[in-house]
Design a protein around this motif. Structure first.
Motif, PDB file in Angstrom:
ATOM      1  N   PRO A  11       9.988   3.762  -6.418  1.00  0.00           N
ATOM      2  CA  PRO A  11       9.901   5.075  -7.039  1.00  0.00           C
ATOM      3  C   PRO A  11       9.510   6.153  -6.043  1.00  0.00           C
ATOM      4  CG  PRO A  11       8.288   3.531  -7.977  1.00  0.00           C
ATOM      5  CD  PRO A  11       9.024   2.814  -6.918  1.00  0.00           C
ATOM      6  N   PRO A  12      10.180   7.307  -6.095  1.00  0.00           N
ATOM      7  CA  PRO A  12       9.921   8.353  -5.111  1.00  0.00           C
ATOM      8  C   PRO A  12       8.522   8.925  -5.166  1.00  0.00           C
ATOM      9  CG  PRO A  12      11.315   9.160  -6.892  1.00  0.00           C
ATOM     10  CD  PRO A  12      11.231   7.684  -7.061  1.00  0.00           C
ATOM     11  N   ALA A  13       7.871   8.873  -6.332  1.00  0.00           N
ATOM     12  CA  ALA A  13       6.557   9.495  -6.480  1.00  0.00           C
ATOM     13  C   ALA A  13       5.417   8.586  -6.054  1.00  0.00           C
ATOM     14  CB  ALA A  13       6.342   9.921  -7.925  1.00  0.00           C
ATOM     15  N   VAL A  14       5.712   7.321  -5.728  1.00  0.00           N
ATOM     16  CA  VAL A  14       4.668   6.359  -5.385  1.00  0.00           C
ATOM     17  C   VAL A  14       4.614   6.183  -3.878  1.00  0.00           C
ATOM     18  CG1 VAL A  14       3.885   3.975  -5.641  1.00  0.00           C
ATOM     19  CG2 VAL A  14       4.948   5.152  -7.566  1.00  0.00           C
ATOM     20  N   ALA A  15       3.451   6.432  -3.292  1.00  0.00           N
ATOM     21  CA  ALA A  15       3.300   6.275  -1.854  1.00  0.00           C
ATOM     22  C   ALA A  15       3.323   4.793  -1.493  1.00  0.00           C
ATOM     23  CB  ALA A  15       1.988   6.908  -1.387  1.00  0.00           C
ATOM     24  N   ASP A  16       3.688   4.515  -0.238  1.00  0.00           N
ATOM     25  CA  ASP A  16       3.656   3.139   0.221  1.00  0.00           C
ATOM     26  C   ASP A  16       2.244   2.597   0.107  1.00  0.00           C
ATOM     27  OD1 ASP A  16       6.303   3.158   0.781  1.00  0.00           O
ATOM     28  OD2 ASP A  16       6.090   3.400   2.939  1.00  0.00           O
ATOM     29  N   ALA A  17       2.145   1.307  -0.242  1.00  0.00           N
ATOM     30  CA  ALA A  17       0.837   0.689  -0.424  1.00  0.00           C
ATOM     31  C   ALA A  17       0.128   0.520   0.909  1.00  0.00           C
ATOM     32  CB  ALA A  17       1.013  -0.668  -1.101  1.00  0.00           C
ATOM     33  N   SER A  18      -1.169   0.362   0.833  1.00  0.00           N
ATOM     34  CA  SER A  18      -1.946   0.085   2.031  1.00  0.00           C
ATOM     35  C   SER A  18      -1.685  -1.332   2.490  1.00  0.00           C
ATOM     36  CB  SER A  18      -3.433   0.280   1.739  1.00  0.00           C
ATOM     37  OG  SER A  18      -3.852  -0.647   0.748  1.00  0.00           O
ATOM     38  N   HIS A  19      -2.133  -1.629   3.684  1.00  0.00           N
ATOM     39  CA  HIS A  19      -1.972  -2.960   4.259  1.00  0.00           C
ATOM     40  C   HIS A  19      -3.370  -3.492   4.553  1.00  0.00           C
ATOM     41  CE1 HIS A  19       2.390  -2.386   4.781  1.00  0.00           C
ATOM     42  NE2 HIS A  19       2.057  -1.139   5.011  1.00  0.00           N
ATOM     43  N   PRO A  20      -3.992  -4.164   3.585  1.00  0.00           N
ATOM     44  CA  PRO A  20      -5.386  -4.593   3.745  1.00  0.00           C
ATOM     45  C   PRO A  20      -5.582  -5.443   4.991  1.00  0.00           C
ATOM     46  CG  PRO A  20      -4.627  -4.940   1.493  1.00  0.00           C
ATOM     47  CD  PRO A  20      -3.428  -4.578   2.293  1.00  0.00           C
ATOM     48  N   THR A  21      -6.687  -5.211   5.676  1.00  0.00           N
ATOM     49  CA  THR A  21      -7.007  -6.037   6.842  1.00  0.00           C
ATOM     50  C   THR A  21      -7.691  -7.324   6.423  1.00  0.00           C
ATOM     51  OG1 THR A  21      -9.099  -4.841   7.113  1.00  0.00           O
ATOM     52  CG2 THR A  21      -7.194  -4.049   8.360  1.00  0.00           C
ATOM     53  N   ALA A  22      -8.206  -7.380   5.197  1.00  0.00           N
ATOM     54  CA  ALA A  22      -8.890  -8.576   4.715  1.00  0.00           C
ATOM     55  C   ALA A  22      -7.942  -9.422   3.871  1.00  0.00           C
ATOM     56  CB  ALA A  22     -10.109  -8.186   3.887  1.00  0.00           C
ATOM     57  N   PRO A  23      -8.157 -10.727   3.828  1.00  0.00           N
ATOM     58  CA  PRO A  23      -7.341 -11.578   2.958  1.00  0.00           C
ATOM     59  C   PRO A  23      -7.487 -11.174   1.493  1.00  0.00           C
ATOM     60  CG  PRO A  23      -8.582 -12.917   4.528  1.00  0.00           C
ATOM     61  CD  PRO A  23      -9.121 -11.519   4.627  1.00  0.00           C
ATOM     62  N   CYS A  24      -6.417 -11.357   0.732  1.00  0.00           N
ATOM     63  CA  CYS A  24      -6.429 -11.061  -0.689  1.00  0.00           C
ATOM     64  C   CYS A  24      -5.336 -11.895  -1.346  1.00  0.00           C
ATOM     65  CB  CYS A  24      -6.186  -9.565  -0.948  1.00  0.00           C
ATOM     66  SG  CYS A  24      -4.564  -8.980  -0.377  1.00  0.00           S
ATOM     67  N   VAL A  25      -5.293 -11.863  -2.665  1.00  0.00           N
ATOM     68  CA  VAL A  25      -4.167 -12.420  -3.415  1.00  0.00           C
ATOM     69  C   VAL A  25      -3.828 -11.407  -4.503  1.00  0.00           C
ATOM     70  CG1 VAL A  25      -3.246 -14.331  -4.774  1.00  0.00           C
ATOM     71  CG2 VAL A  25      -4.939 -14.796  -2.982  1.00  0.00           C
ATOM     72  N   GLU A  26      -2.775 -10.622  -4.263  1.00  0.00           N
ATOM     73  CA  GLU A  26      -2.320  -9.625  -5.224  1.00  0.00           C
ATOM     74  C   GLU A  26      -0.991 -10.112  -5.795  1.00  0.00           C
ATOM     75  OE1 GLU A  26      -1.912  -5.966  -3.137  1.00  0.00           O
ATOM     76  OE2 GLU A  26      -4.064  -5.744  -2.736  1.00  0.00           O
ATOM     77  N   VAL A  27      -0.946 -10.298  -7.116  1.00  0.00           N
ATOM     78  CA  VAL A  27       0.240 -10.848  -7.762  1.00  0.00           C
ATOM     79  C   VAL A  27       0.986  -9.728  -8.491  1.00  0.00           C
ATOM     80  CG1 VAL A  27       1.111 -12.501  -9.453  1.00  0.00           C
ATOM     81  CG2 VAL A  27      -0.878 -13.076  -8.041  1.00  0.00           C
ATOM     82  N   SER A  28       2.298  -9.659  -8.252  1.00  0.00           N
ATOM     83  CA  SER A  28       3.134  -8.699  -8.960  1.00  0.00           C
ATOM     84  C   SER A  28       4.343  -9.415  -9.542  1.00  0.00           C
ATOM     85  CB  SER A  28       3.582  -7.561  -8.033  1.00  0.00           C
ATOM     86  OG  SER A  28       4.296  -8.063  -6.921  1.00  0.00           O
ATOM     87  N   ASP A  29       4.874  -8.840 -10.619  1.00  0.00           N
ATOM     88  CA  ASP A  29       6.026  -9.435 -11.291  1.00  0.00           C
ATOM     89  C   ASP A  29       7.316  -9.029 -10.595  1.00  0.00           C
ATOM     90  OD1 ASP A  29       4.544 -10.686 -13.314  1.00  0.00           O
ATOM     91  OD2 ASP A  29       4.507  -8.846 -14.514  1.00  0.00           O
ATOM     92  N   SER A  30       8.258  -9.968 -10.531  1.00  0.00           N
ATOM     93  CA  SER A  30       9.615  -9.626 -10.141  1.00  0.00           C
ATOM     94  C   SER A  30      10.303  -8.901 -11.290  1.00  0.00           C
ATOM     95  CB  SER A  30      10.402 -10.884  -9.780  1.00  0.00           C
ATOM     96  OG  SER A  30       9.822 -11.555  -8.676  1.00  0.00           O
ATOM     97  N   ARG A  31      11.407  -8.258 -10.978  1.00  0.00           N
ATOM     98  CA  ARG A  31      12.197  -7.554 -11.995  1.00  0.00           C
ATOM     99  C   ARG A  31      13.570  -8.211 -12.102  1.00  0.00           C
ATOM    100  NH1 ARG A  31      15.754  -3.071 -12.482  1.00  0.00           N
ATOM    101  NH2 ARG A  31      15.799  -2.640 -10.245  1.00  0.00           N
ATOM    102  N   ASP A  32      14.007  -8.486 -13.313  1.00  0.00           N
ATOM    103  CA  ASP A  32      15.350  -9.036 -13.510  1.00  0.00           C
ATOM    104  C   ASP A  32      16.387  -7.957 -13.257  1.00  0.00           C
ATOM    105  OD1 ASP A  32      14.340 -11.502 -14.178  1.00  0.00           O
ATOM    106  OD2 ASP A  32      14.524 -11.217 -16.341  1.00  0.00           O
ATOM    107  N   GLU A  33      17.437  -8.338 -12.535  1.00  0.00           N
ATOM    108  CA  GLU A  33      18.483  -7.387 -12.171  1.00  0.00           C
ATOM    109  C   GLU A  33      19.805  -8.136 -12.120  1.00  0.00           C
ATOM    110  OE1 GLU A  33      20.108  -4.595 -12.161  1.00  0.00           O
ATOM    111  OE2 GLU A  33      18.450  -3.557 -11.154  1.00  0.00           O
ATOM    112  N   GLN A  34      20.892  -7.410 -12.282  1.00  0.00           N
ATOM    113  CA  GLN A  34      22.234  -7.974 -12.171  1.00  0.00           C
ATOM    114  C   GLN A  34      22.832  -7.526 -10.849  1.00  0.00           C
ATOM    115  OE1 GLN A  34      23.597  -9.828 -14.741  1.00  0.00           O
ATOM    116  NE2 GLN A  34      25.522 -10.296 -13.685  1.00  0.00           N
ATOM    117  N   VAL A  35      23.275  -8.492 -10.035  1.00  0.00           N
ATOM    118  CA  VAL A  35      23.941  -8.183  -8.769  1.00  0.00           C
ATOM    119  C   VAL A  35      25.268  -8.926  -8.766  1.00  0.00           C
ATOM    120  CG1 VAL A  35      23.858  -8.352  -6.267  1.00  0.00           C
ATOM    121  CG2 VAL A  35      21.773  -7.823  -7.541  1.00  0.00           C
TER     122      VAL A  35
END
Length: 311
Positions: A11-35
């Protein structure tokens, strides 16, 4: 299989996410798409996470039934500013591009196309394979030094493999566990398929950020379950990763130095500005000589206007 990316993914209005220097586990959902004719799970880019290292796109396709004459069926389309990395775990696909390349890819093999300033390609049924098709296509954002250069294509019929305690690692791109892939990479980067049959410890580089995309089965990281359809972003700062496995699983480990340049993604283009995407879009719409021609019987995919043209 390639794109397209739209404002839902980046999305154009969302800035690129940060790149944490510490370990983490951030879970995001995939999106279904037709290709083409195949359903995919798009794990990257997602809102708040456009890149992992220089990896900027991950589509897990299939499993799907294909025939000799009907497969992905993705007609000629253009790219700028990226590499396409195609990896199958089942089936076969025919790649054709504007460089004149014609290459069938099979499981365990790698197709890597570098767009540079401009390339076009198609992904087709092979004319002989009938069965199941499943795999992943990845994009790598090119750095400033090479993104305006010439296009190239390479096929690797064999890639280095190594045994971990509990897994077999196949190195698609970069260096991992004393193994080096012959595939081109223009930034510090790694891509590894892990075929896991029991809990294992995976060596990492603390200066790289990493993510895991599960293709088959399910894995656990730090008590968090990752089945297919999820992206597990791991941050930086680890020299190893413990992966829990209760049943055989297959996962992609993606990593690299955080990509320094903010990128603009639209349709099949990776750029730094809207003006660059406008120029590519207009060239493809005019069908001028920039993207060349692909010898394909499939219909050319028409240009999709950037969202800022539709306002």
């Amino acid at each position: 299989m390639s794109g397209p990316v739209d404002a839902t993914d980046a999305p154009p209005a969302v800035a690129d996410a940060s790149h944490p220097t510490a370990p983490c586990v951030e879970v995001s959902d995939s999106r279904d798409e037709q290709v083409g004719k195949i359903r995919v799970r798009r794990a990257l880019p997602r809102k708040g996470r456009r890149t992992v290292g220089a990896w900027c796109f991950a589509d897990h396709m299939g499993p799907a039934d294909v025939t000799e004459n009907s497969g992905l069926d993705v007609g000629p389309h253009p790219h700028i500013g990226l590499q396409t990395v195609t990896w199958l775990i089942d089936g076969q696909v025919l790649h054709r591009d504007s460089l004149g390349s014609e290459q069938v890819i099979k499981p365990g093999q790698l197709n890597l196309m570098t767009s540079g300033d401009a390339v076009s390609h198609a992904e087709e049924a092979t004319g002989h394979y009938r069965g199941t098709l499943e795999g992943i296509q990845l994009w790598v954002a090119l750095p400033e030094a090479t993104r305006h250069g010439g296009a190239a294509f390479e096929h690797h019929a064999e890639l280095p493999q190594g045994e971990l305690d509990g897994a077999v690692a196949t190195v698609l791109v970069g260096d991992f566990a004393n193994l080096s892939s012959p595939a081109r990479h223009d930034t510090p980067l790694v891509g590894v398929e892990l075929a896991l049959h029991r809990p294992t410890t995976v060596p990492l580089r603390p200066d790289f950020e990493y993510a895991v995309v599960v293709l088959e089965g399910s894995v656990g990281i730090g008590g968090t379950a990752l089945p297919p359809g999820k992206l597990g972003y791991l941050g930086r700062g680890r020299d190893e990763l413990r992966v829990d496995v209760r049943e055989p699983a297959r996962a992609m480990l993606l990593g690299g130095e955080p990509f320094a340049d903010p990128i603009v993604m639209w349709w099949n283009f990776v750029a730094r500005s809207r003006a660059e995407i406008d120029a590519a879009y207009e060239s493809w719409a005019r069908q001028d000589d920039r993207f060349g021609r692909v010898r394909s019987s499939l219909p050319l995919i028409p240009a999709k206007a950037p969202y800022w043209h539709q306002a």
